[in-house]
Scaffold this active site. Structure first.
Site, PDB file in Angstrom:
ATOM      1  N   LYS A 185       0.647  -1.120   0.060  1.00 24.08           N
ATOM      2  CA  LYS A 185      -0.064   0.025  -0.076  1.00 24.08           C
ATOM      3  C   LYS A 185       0.922   1.087  -0.062  1.00 24.08           C
ATOM      4  CE  LYS A 185      -3.252   2.841   1.972  1.00 24.08           C
ATOM      5  NZ  LYS A 185      -2.673   3.997   2.505  1.00 24.08           N
ATOM      6  N   GLY A 242       4.921   3.259  11.115  1.00 24.70           N
ATOM      7  CA  GLY A 242       4.175   4.459  11.169  1.00 24.70           C
ATOM      8  C   GLY A 242       3.990   4.749  12.634  1.00 24.70           C
ATOM      9  N   SER A 243       2.519   5.008  12.698  1.00 19.15           N
ATOM     10  CA  SER A 243       2.096   5.582  14.091  1.00 19.15           C
ATOM     11  C   SER A 243       1.513   4.453  15.007  1.00 19.15           C
ATOM     12  CB  SER A 243       0.710   6.437  13.747  1.00 19.15           C
ATOM     13  OG  SER A 243      -0.244   5.815  13.285  1.00 19.15           O
ATOM     14  N   GLU A 266       6.306  -1.458  13.246  1.00 21.76           N
ATOM     15  CA  GLU A 266       7.347  -0.784  13.981  1.00 21.76           C
ATOM     16  C   GLU A 266       6.705   0.669  14.514  1.00 21.76           C
ATOM     17  OE1 GLU A 266      11.026   0.976  12.084  1.00 21.76           O
ATOM     18  OE2 GLU A 266      10.132   2.323  13.725  1.00 21.76           O
ATOM     19  N   CYS A 303      12.767   6.970  13.290  1.00 21.03           N
ATOM     20  CA  CYS A 303      12.454   6.047  14.400  1.00 21.03           C
ATOM     21  C   CYS A 303      13.082   6.086  15.640  1.00 21.03           C
ATOM     22  CB  CYS A 303      11.798   4.920  14.114  1.00 21.03           C
ATOM     23  SG  CYS A 303      12.633   4.216  12.510  1.00 21.03           S
ATOM     24  N   GLU A 394       5.984   9.293  22.112  1.00 18.83           N
ATOM     25  CA  GLU A 394       7.048   9.813  21.130  1.00 18.83           C
ATOM     26  C   GLU A 394       6.479  11.206  20.462  1.00 18.83           C
ATOM     27  OE1 GLU A 394       8.694   7.597  17.141  1.00 18.83           O
ATOM     28  OE2 GLU A 394       6.269   7.891  17.088  1.00 18.83           O
TER      29      GLU A 394
HETATM   30  P1  NAP Z   1       0.246   6.415   9.739  1.00 20.38           P
HETATM   31  O1  NAP Z   1      -0.720   7.517   9.998  1.00 20.38           O
HETATM   32  O2  NAP Z   1       0.186   5.300  10.956  1.00 20.38           O
HETATM   33  O3  NAP Z   1       0.116   5.820   8.352  1.00 20.38           O
HETATM   34  C1  NAP Z   1       0.928   4.841   7.946  1.00 20.38           C
HETATM   35  C2  NAP Z   1       0.092   4.073   6.952  1.00 20.38           C
HETATM   36  O4  NAP Z   1      -0.591   3.332   7.629  1.00 20.38           O
HETATM   37  C3  NAP Z   1      -0.437   4.840   5.729  1.00 20.38           C
HETATM   38  O5  NAP Z   1      -0.444   4.228   4.676  1.00 20.38           O
HETATM   39  C4  NAP Z   1      -1.972   4.798   6.549  1.00 20.38           C
HETATM   40  O6  NAP Z   1      -3.154   5.085   5.549  1.00 20.38           O
HETATM   41  C5  NAP Z   1      -2.133   3.477   7.004  1.00 20.38           C
HETATM   42  N1  NAP Z   1      -2.843   3.335   8.235  1.00 20.38           N
HETATM   43  C6  NAP Z   1      -2.839   4.128   9.422  1.00 20.38           C
HETATM   44  N2  NAP Z   1      -3.951   3.799  10.281  1.00 20.38           N
HETATM   45  C7  NAP Z   1      -4.680   2.608   9.572  1.00 20.38           C
HETATM   46  C8  NAP Z   1      -5.724   2.028   9.944  1.00 20.38           C
HETATM   47  N3  NAP Z   1      -6.501   2.427  11.120  1.00 20.38           N
HETATM   48  N4  NAP Z   1      -6.287   1.190   9.164  1.00 20.38           N
HETATM   49  C9  NAP Z   1      -5.861   1.049   7.714  1.00 20.38           C
HETATM   50  N5  NAP Z   1      -4.673   1.777   7.426  1.00 20.38           N
HETATM   51  C10 NAP Z   1      -4.087   2.432   8.321  1.00 20.38           C
HETATM   52  O7  NAP Z   1       1.664   6.997   9.736  1.00 20.38           O
HETATM   53  P2  NAP Z   1       2.198   8.305   9.093  1.00 20.38           P
HETATM   54  O8  NAP Z   1       1.396   8.832   8.211  1.00 20.38           O
HETATM   55  O9  NAP Z   1       3.599   7.838   8.489  1.00 20.38           O
HETATM   56  O10 NAP Z   1       2.653   9.311  10.012  1.00 20.38           O
HETATM   57  C11 NAP Z   1       1.580   9.950  11.120  1.00 20.38           C
HETATM   58  C12 NAP Z   1       2.521   9.572  12.320  1.00 20.38           C
HETATM   59  O11 NAP Z   1       3.042   8.555  12.674  1.00 20.38           O
HETATM   60  C13 NAP Z   1       3.735  10.647  12.613  1.00 20.38           C
HETATM   61  O12 NAP Z   1       3.164  11.878  12.982  1.00 20.38           O
HETATM   62  C14 NAP Z   1       4.420   9.942  13.719  1.00 20.38           C
HETATM   63  O13 NAP Z   1       3.817  10.333  15.085  1.00 20.38           O
HETATM   64  C15 NAP Z   1       4.207   8.412  13.472  1.00 20.38           C
HETATM   65  N6  NAP Z   1       5.350   7.796  12.704  1.00 20.38           N
HETATM   66  C16 NAP Z   1       6.083   7.157  13.325  1.00 20.38           C
HETATM   67  C17 NAP Z   1       7.301   6.389  12.908  1.00 20.38           C
HETATM   68  C18 NAP Z   1       8.301   5.870  13.564  1.00 20.38           C
HETATM   69  O14 NAP Z   1       9.264   5.262  13.149  1.00 20.38           O
HETATM   70  N7  NAP Z   1       8.267   5.776  14.854  1.00 20.38           N
HETATM   71  C19 NAP Z   1       7.511   6.667  11.337  1.00 20.38           C
HETATM   72  C20 NAP Z   1       6.547   7.311  10.650  1.00 20.38           C
HETATM   73  C21 NAP Z   1       5.428   7.912  11.266  1.00 20.38           C
HETATM   74  P3  NAP Z   1      -3.665   6.464   5.106  1.00 20.38           P
HETATM   75  O15 NAP Z   1      -2.434   7.361   4.772  1.00 20.38           O
HETATM   76  O16 NAP Z   1      -4.414   6.208   3.733  1.00 20.38           O
HETATM   77  O17 NAP Z   1      -4.423   6.850   6.425  1.00 20.38           O
END
Ligand code: NAP
Length: 527
Positions: A185, A242-243, A266, A303, A394
């Site tokens: 995705k 991601g989150s 992660e 991360c 975080e």
């Molecule tokens: P995210 O919101 O978790 O999204 C990552 C991916 O997962 C996207 O493709 C998103 O789809 C999908 N997704 C998220 N929640 C979902 C759910 N409930 N059901 C189905 N698919 C889902 O992460 P992000 O966009 O990279 O960044 C947002 C926050 O994540 C940041 O502000 C940060 O706090 C955290 N983050 C942490 C790390 C780390 O390594 N620790 C790395 C990156 C981000 P959609 O985009 O279509 O919603």
């Protein structure tokens, strides 16, 4: 290469019929001119997953050399995209071109390392136990074990590594190396970059004459595509970065399926750095500079970003605080990956500053453009830290908190208090060995990688790397998502009992036709 805004489902380019998505340049805050990217539907997910399932047996049984060549072709194809790839990634993410060139090198290198690993075959863990027909009271059967691929894997591209942890990044490379077809995705923050890399993989599938379902790339607006992917019965494992909210949502979907599957997510880590007194006494300014440089690297969007420093009160810690404040004060604001990530950072930094018992120690240069994050350093005492669970959350970006402890006992109590982390760092000199000896056993329980006198950003892709750790750093502390051991997430052991020679897999055959290191009756032999 022309970007069309299509999804790649097996060998086809398919226009998504759901809500179109537009690529954005976070540095300008403006949309990137056409094309728009059509979002997929549950039917598109179904088509990609069914193709992946159909490709599985042919792909997983491919000769090791051919599987390795496939990975090398993808690596060469990415390298051949040249500046066009880094320019598109720069426009979509705001990350500096030099960083993206480095990341491309890492992506190519990681695919080639996995290719070597595939050829070497150690991951198969071929293990042979001879029959013991005369054993009393019961004879033992002949047993042979090898690892086999799990099945099609869903990979969620990470926002913060548009190349090295996205379409052809670590999760995809590990899954393909293990013999698993992959459905990615694309992350909405770099859709054009995703399509460019996806087309390279699609071409490599075609050039190698592999079944088309070995790779697909889906685009999705909202959560429905990601949810449908994790819920699809053909999918046997998930790789996610991601989150914490996103990772735990996917874990719930996977656990509630009729056939639950592993999710390797992660998620969140604040990567504590322990500043021991001997080290601060001899080089507090140098440690402060290294700490701040690590904190602001890539606008703190790693991360492994050091979100916490912990030291024992005294003049040396005061010197560290002063030097860190000075180093941080001159750091320019930097563009973050998306408006959403920027807003979440500002909110997180505000929340830290508003916490009773926490005060601002320093702030970097103010923003001069859209979506720019200023660096921020806060200070608190151990008592406040231990009493306030939100201080462990975080904050994704260049913000960190210095925790002042009264004595060693309080520093150890702070270490004991942490939830799971990707990394934990100790800054120490020889005088600090006794304290470090008390600290290390605690940190071994908390983190996947322990560092001495380094800083946690910069994760080497190597055989001995562990990029993992107990929850909430990841969903499964037994695994790593970086390094060659990452393949293990997508493998499972199968034992062949009393198999005739014609039915045995080559890795376990008599005479060792693949020339692998094998464990034979307990001994490691190449025979
Ligand atoms: P995210 O919101 O978790 O999204 C990552 C991916 O997962 C996207 O493709 C998103 O789809 C999908 N997704 C998220 N929640 C979902 C759910 N409930 N059901 C189905 N698919 C889902 O992460 P992000 O966009 O990279 O960044 C947002 C926050 O994540 C940041 O502000 C940060 O706090 C955290 N983050 C942490 C790390 C780390 O390594 N620790 C790395 C990156 C981000 P959609 O985009 O279509 O919603």
């Amino acid at each position: 290469m022309q970007i069309t805004g299509d999804m790649l489902i097996g060998g086809r380019a398919v226009r998504g019929t759901e809500k179109p998505l537009t690529a954005f340049n976070p540095a300008t805050g403006e949309a990137i001119p056409a094309p728009a990217f059509g979002s997929g539907t549950a039917a598109d997910v179904d088509a990609a997953c069914k193709l992946a399932a159909a490709a599985f047996d042919a792909y997983r049984t491919l000769p090791l050399d051919e599987r390795a060549e496939f990975l090398e072709r993808i690596a060469d194809g990415i390298a051949a995209l040249g500046d066009a790839l880094t320019e598109r990634a720069h426009a979509e993410t705001g990350l500096p071109k030099a960083r993206l060139e480095g990341e491309r090198g890492r992506t190519v290198g990681q695919l080639k390392l996995f290719a070597q690993e595939v050829r070497q075959g150690l991951w198969l863990t071929p293990t042979l136990d001879s029959a013991l027909p005369d054993r009393k009271p019961l004879p033992r059967a002949e047993l042979r074990l090898q690892k086999v691929a799990l099945g099609p894997v869903a990979v969620f591209g990470a926002s913060n590594f548009p190349l090295a942890f996205s379409v052809a990044g670590g999760d995809t490379a590990a899954a393909l190396a293990a013999g698993c077809p992959v459905v990615v995705k694309a992350h909405g923050a770099h859709l054009g970059t995703s399509e460019m890399v996806g087309r390279v993989i699609q071409q490599a599938v075609k050039d190698m004459g592999l079944p088309e379902g070995v790779f697909s790339l889906i685009v999705g607006a909202g959560r429905s595509v990601g949810e449908a992917l994790v819920a699809h019965p053909a999918i046997k494992a998930v790789g996610f970065t991601g989150s914490r909210a996103g990772g735990t949502a996917l874990m719930r979907i996977a656990a509630n399926r009729p056939e639950p599957i592993p999710v390797y997510a992660e998620m969140s880590s604040i990567n504590p750095v322990f500043l021991l007194p001997g080290a601060l006494g001899s080089r507090s300014a140098a440690i402060a500079q290294g700490f701040v440089d690590s904190l602001v690297l890539g606008a703190g969007q790693f991360c492994t970003n050091p979100g916490l420093a912990i030291g024992i009160e005294g003049p040396a810690l005061d010197e560290f605080a002063q030097a860190a404040a000075q180093a941080l004060g001159v750091k320019p604001a930097q563009t973050m990956l998306t408006a959403g990530i920027h807003a979440a950072y500002e909110e997180g930094a505000r929340r830290l500053g508003d916490t009773v018992g926490v005060s601002a120690l320093a702030q970097g240069q103010p923003a001069s453009g859209p979506n720019q994050a200023f660096a921020a350093l806060f200070v608190t005492d151990a008592k406040t830290f231990l009493a306030q669970p939100t201080l462990e959350d975080e904050v994704f970006g260049p913000a960190s908190t210095l925790v002042r402890c009264k004595d060693e006992a309080e520093l150890l109590a702070v270490a004991e208090h942490f939830a799971g982390q990707l990394t934990a760092t100790i800054q120490m000199d020889r005088d600090d060995v006794p304290t470090a000896m008390r600290l290390v056993p605690i940190l071994e329980r908390k983190a996947g990688r322990l560092l001495v006198n380094g800083f946690p950003t910069g994760v080497e892709v190597a055989h001995a790397m562990v990029h993992g750790g107990p929850f909430p750093a990841t969903s499964d502390s037994r695994a790593t998502s970086v390094g060659t051991s990452a393949m293990e997430r997508f493998l499972r052991p199968v034992c062949y009992q009393d198999f005739p020679a014609e039915l045995l897999p080559q890795a376990l055959a008599d005479g060792n036709p693949l020339g692998l290191w094998r464990r034979k009756d307990g001994e490691f032999v190449k025979g």
